[in-house]
Design an enzyme around this catalytic site. Structure first.
Site, short mmCIF file in Angstrom:
data_model
loop_
_atom_site.label_atom_id
_atom_site.label_comp_id
_atom_site.label_asym_id
_atom_site.label_seq_id
_atom_site.Cartn_x
_atom_site.Cartn_y
_atom_site.Cartn_z
N ASN A 182 0.96 -0.98 -0.13
CA ASN A 182 -0.35 -0.10 -0.30
C ASN A 182 1.03 1.35 -0.09
O ASN A 182 0.44 2.60 -0.01
CB ASN A 182 -1.11 0.03 1.17
CG ASN A 182 -0.50 -0.17 2.78
OD1 ASN A 182 1.01 -0.67 2.69
ND2 ASN A 182 -1.27 -0.23 3.37
N ARG A 190 11.78 4.49 4.94
CA ARG A 190 10.80 4.93 6.26
C ARG A 190 11.82 4.15 7.15
O ARG A 190 12.39 5.05 8.50
CB ARG A 190 9.62 4.66 7.15
CG ARG A 190 9.16 5.53 8.06
CD ARG A 190 7.65 5.54 8.30
NE ARG A 190 7.30 4.02 8.43
CZ ARG A 190 5.51 4.32 8.38
NH1 ARG A 190 4.88 5.70 8.21
NH2 ARG A 190 5.12 3.29 9.18
N LYS A 205 12.25 -6.86 1.07
CA LYS A 205 11.73 -8.14 0.14
C LYS A 205 10.17 -6.97 0.14
O LYS A 205 9.65 -6.92 1.24
CB LYS A 205 11.34 -9.43 1.65
CG LYS A 205 10.65 -9.77 0.29
CD LYS A 205 9.38 -11.05 1.02
CE LYS A 205 8.26 -10.49 0.77
NZ LYS A 205 7.95 -10.11 -0.09
N PRO A 206 9.89 -7.02 -1.01
CA PRO A 206 8.77 -5.79 -0.95
C PRO A 206 7.34 -6.86 -0.99
O PRO A 206 8.33 -7.92 -1.65
CB PRO A 206 9.34 -5.09 -2.34
CG PRO A 206 9.98 -6.22 -3.35
CD PRO A 206 10.77 -6.26 -2.30
N SER A 262 0.32 -6.77 7.95
CA SER A 262 -1.38 -6.82 8.80
C SER A 262 -0.08 -7.59 9.02
O SER A 262 0.83 -8.16 10.48
CB SER A 262 -1.57 -8.09 7.99
OG SER A 262 -1.10 -9.35 7.82
N THR A 263 -1.80 -7.63 11.25
CA THR A 263 -0.77 -7.55 12.63
C THR A 263 -0.80 -9.80 12.36
O THR A 263 0.22 -10.00 12.76
CB THR A 263 -2.30 -7.56 13.29
OG1 THR A 263 -2.82 -5.94 13.31
CG2 THR A 263 -2.40 -8.17 14.44
N GLY A 266 2.44 -10.08 11.38
CA GLY A 266 3.35 -9.26 12.16
C GLY A 266 3.68 -10.10 13.71
O GLY A 266 4.49 -10.41 14.04
N GLU A 283 4.73 -2.59 12.47
CA GLU A 283 3.96 -1.69 12.03
C GLU A 283 3.03 -2.04 11.36
O GLU A 283 2.83 -3.00 10.07
CB GLU A 283 5.02 -1.00 11.18
CG GLU A 283 5.67 0.14 11.53
CD GLU A 283 5.48 1.22 12.47
OE1 GLU A 283 4.40 1.60 12.57
OE2 GLU A 283 6.50 2.11 13.13
N ARG A 311 -8.23 8.07 1.29
CA ARG A 311 -6.41 8.27 0.79
C ARG A 311 -5.94 6.86 0.07
O ARG A 311 -6.42 5.98 0.47
CB ARG A 311 -5.74 8.88 1.47
CG ARG A 311 -4.09 9.36 1.26
CD ARG A 311 -3.55 10.52 2.05
NE ARG A 311 -3.33 9.23 3.03
CZ ARG A 311 -2.13 8.84 3.94
NH1 ARG A 311 -1.42 9.11 3.52
NH2 ARG A 311 -2.01 8.10 5.56
N SER A 475 0.67 11.66 9.01
CA SER A 475 2.00 11.51 8.77
C SER A 475 3.16 12.86 8.11
O SER A 475 2.69 13.52 7.42
CB SER A 475 1.90 10.68 7.54
OG SER A 475 0.36 9.75 7.65
P1 NAP Z 1 0.23 -8.59 4.72
O1 NAP Z 1 -0.21 -10.12 3.83
O2 NAP Z 1 0.80 -8.67 6.24
O3 NAP Z 1 2.07 -8.00 3.58
C1 NAP Z 1 3.09 -7.44 3.91
C2 NAP Z 1 4.34 -8.01 3.07
O4 NAP Z 1 4.40 -9.30 4.21
C3 NAP Z 1 4.38 -8.34 1.92
O5 NAP Z 1 5.62 -8.54 1.49
C4 NAP Z 1 3.81 -10.00 2.23
O6 NAP Z 1 4.30 -10.74 1.06
C5 NAP Z 1 4.78 -9.65 3.41
N1 NAP Z 1 4.56 -11.76 4.00
C6 NAP Z 1 2.89 -12.11 3.70
N2 NAP Z 1 3.38 -13.02 4.87
C7 NAP Z 1 4.59 -13.63 4.91
C8 NAP Z 1 5.15 -14.63 5.63
N3 NAP Z 1 4.56 -15.66 6.03
N4 NAP Z 1 6.46 -14.50 6.05
C9 NAP Z 1 7.17 -13.46 5.67
N5 NAP Z 1 6.67 -12.10 4.79
C10 NAP Z 1 5.42 -12.13 4.69
O7 NAP Z 1 -0.03 -7.32 4.47
P2 NAP Z 1 -0.56 -6.08 3.57
O8 NAP Z 1 -1.94 -7.15 3.11
O9 NAP Z 1 0.68 -7.04 2.42
O10 NAP Z 1 -0.64 -4.99 3.46
C11 NAP Z 1 -2.14 -4.82 4.45
C12 NAP Z 1 -1.74 -4.50 5.94
O11 NAP Z 1 -0.58 -3.90 6.48
C13 NAP Z 1 -2.75 -3.73 6.80
O12 NAP Z 1 -3.23 -4.60 8.07
C14 NAP Z 1 -1.92 -2.40 7.43
O13 NAP Z 1 -2.80 -1.94 8.39
C15 NAP Z 1 -0.46 -3.03 7.41
N6 NAP Z 1 -0.03 -1.78 7.36
C16 NAP Z 1 0.38 -1.29 8.97
C17 NAP Z 1 0.81 -0.03 8.12
C18 NAP Z 1 2.09 1.14 9.53
O14 NAP Z 1 2.53 1.07 9.80
N7 NAP Z 1 1.76 0.44 10.71
C19 NAP Z 1 1.22 0.81 7.30
C20 NAP Z 1 1.33 0.02 5.95
C21 NAP Z 1 0.17 -1.09 6.02
P3 NAP Z 1 3.29 -11.22 -0.24
O15 NAP Z 1 3.30 -9.52 -0.86
O16 NAP Z 1 4.47 -11.94 -1.02
O17 NAP Z 1 2.83 -11.58 0.34
#
Ligand code: NAP
Length: 513
Positions: A182, A190, A205-206, A262-263, A266, A283, A311, A475
């Protein structure tokens, strides 16, 4: 790690053929920083398996290009490269690191328009927002180029005359960084800005959906003169990601893991880091309350909610997710909000002029948002506007307002990550605070009030790492961004963003006469 030359040649030809065609049509003037290989130890390298994965434009499903699908072997190579580079990088002066970060910042600024267009193609966000993200992202490189020279130690008062006691700050070492789609640029700068300023090296790793923005940043880091191995980018498809992520958390050569996402993921990474007792920065997701009190300026509150909600089509971790409006202004607020949404939202391809709401990142995310709305309505919420899939394309959702939402409905319980505003009416400040804090998330929160006492009471009581008071856009590189509860650990941005990349080293000078 080097690629077989024949294979490398095939890839390069493939790259220019696949990428240029897709990018030229969208006004990208310089495709030089568009790569499909990963960046390891200062080299552009293909996946060991030779496999690529496609990156599609969520606005139209068009393949933007393909990127190396890397696994454990390449990740290990990147960690090794970062570890080797650390041995010399940590000995550079803060002034040298500052100069290189500044140069990186200058190049990002120089290529702002192309970086923004590339981001629109892979993320779908409107061009004006993509430009905003590049500025926001580069601001971290600029900020940390300045902060690099302000990492101080302490001399403490010794309890005995024979000893002097000093604390210095040292870089932790190799930092693993896993970032979401996103904010494909800013979530990297950052972290990497702070890490490099402190003297750390990194492996990034993006997300699978947005690797091109990360690779473009690596290209500009190389052009800025940042030495090989200091910044590495490993690209991977969702299938390979768990193995890549596990190694990034468990390798003895990695000192810390820094994650935005995602949580759920995380928590998984937190667990994986426990074995090696790694530093960790998380985060994670939010579920931000947005409270409008009777004393608020309704006009300002509507303007703030438009920014805090729409946004990135609602796909930001600090998006207003639960809107609570006091009964005295509820109907007035709702009418003004409906008018604002009707007049100010233009749904479509982010590359088109005037578009303010782009697609959701992929079809799976669209289905999720659709389901949340359907279930919330089935439980008794009313649709004021929108409520279903938008005709602009497969991944678009209508800007939506729901009223009569209660705490037990899905739109209030979960982070929606879409252009949906669920509203609940409340009577007292106490009730609003109770509802706002009834969540395991604690990232952003917002409220509107002109009552000074109320402003202090509510600002102190909201359980969140960040609170916007009469403001929907919070931000900046200068501020400490982060959450409490299950929204995360640590802070990014501000001078505090460097803390996680350093450790305090205590030096005891003895035998002093
Ligand atoms: P996500 O599924 O957790 O993915 C984020 C990153 O983690 C991606 O690079 C993803 O790779 C990777 N990932 C997924 N599964 C993994 C695993 N088992 N081991 C290691 N890495 C793994 O989250 P998203 O859906 O992309 O993003 C949305 C979430 O991010 C929302 O919950 C949002 O609130 C949160 N977010 C938080 C902040 C903050 O600053 N607090 C900022 C922006 C977003 P792949 O793409 O290859 O799956």
């Amino acid at each position: 790690m080097t690629a077989p030359s024949l294979f490398g040649t095939v890839l390069r030809l493939h790259k220019s053929r696949v990428l240029t065609a897709a990018l030229r049509g969208h006004g990208l003037r310089f495709a030089s920083f568009v790569h499909q290989e990963g960046y390891i130890g200062g080299q552009w390298v293909p996946a060991a398996s030779g496999k690529l994965f496609p990156v599609t434009n969520p606005a139209n499903g068009e393949v933007v290009g393909s990127v190396a699908d890397m696994g454990e072997e390449e990740t290990q190579a990147a960690i090794d490269a970062a570890h080797t580079a650390f041995q010399t990088w940590h000995k550079t002066t803060a002034k040298e690191r500052s100069g290189l970060l500044r140069q990186w910042y200058n190049l990002v600024e120089e290529h702002k328009e192309d970086l923004a267009r590339l981001m629109v193609l892979e993320s779908g966000k409107p061009l004006v927002e993509a430009r905003g993200e590049i500025s926001y992202g580069s601001a971290f490189l600029e900020w940390y180029s300045e902060e690099a020279r302000r990492i101080y130690g302490e001399v403490v008062q010794s309890p005995v005359t024979s000893k002097e006691m000093v604390f210095i700050r040292r870089p932790i070492g190799v930092a693993s960084m896993i970032t979401p789609w996103n904010f494909p640029n800013a979530m990297i700068t950052r972290k990497a800005g702070a890490a490099l300023a402190a003297g750390c090296t990194c492996v990034v790793k993006p997300a699978e959906d947005t690797p091109f923005s990360a690779l473009a940043l690596a290209e500009l880091a190389e052009k800025a003169g940042i030495p090989p191995g200091v910044v590495n980018v490993v690209t991977a498809s969702r299938g390979n990601t768990p193995a890549v992520g596990n190694l990034m958390c468990s390798s003895p050569k990695v000192a810390g893991v820094f994650f935005t996402g995602s949580t759920g993921v995380g928590k998984l990474l937190y667990n994986q880091c426990a074995q090696g007792v790694k530093r960790i920065g998380l985060e994670l997701g939010g579920n931000a309350p947005f409270i409008v009190f009777n004393s608020a300026s309704v006009k300002d509150a509507v303007a703030g909610l438009m920014v805090a909600k729409f946004r990135n089509a609602g796909q930001t971790c600090i998006s207003a997710n639960r809107v609570l409006v006091q009964e005295g202004v509820h109907d007035q607020f709702l009418a003004a909000l409906k008018e604002a949404v009707e007049q100010q939202t233009v749904v479509g391809d982010g590359m088109k002029d005037g578009v303010t709401v782009g697609p959701l990142i992929n079809a799976a995310q669209l289905k999720r948002v659709e389901k949340i709305v359907q279930e919330t309505v089935a439980c008794g919420a009313q649709v004021v506007m929108g409520g279903s899939v938008h005709s602009a394309g497969e991944c678009f959702f209508q800007p939506t307002i729901l009223t009569g939402v209660t705490e037990d409905m899905r739109a209030f319980k979960e982070e929606i990550f879409g252009p949906v505003i669920p509203i609940k009416k409340f009577e007292t400040e106490e009730e609003a605070l109770k509802t706002a804090n009834a969540t395991q998330h604690g990232l952003a929160s917002y409220f509107y009030s002109q009552d000074v006492s109320q402003v202090w009471r509510v600002a102190r009581s909201l359980e969140a790492g960040m609170t916007g008071i009469n403001e929907g856009l919070i931000s900046a590189a200068e501020v400490a961004f982060g959450g409490i509860k299950e929204s995360g650990i640590g802070r990014e941005g501000s001078k505090h963003g460097i803390d996680d990349y350093t450790y305090i080293k205590y030096l005891c000078f003895g035998g002093i006469n």
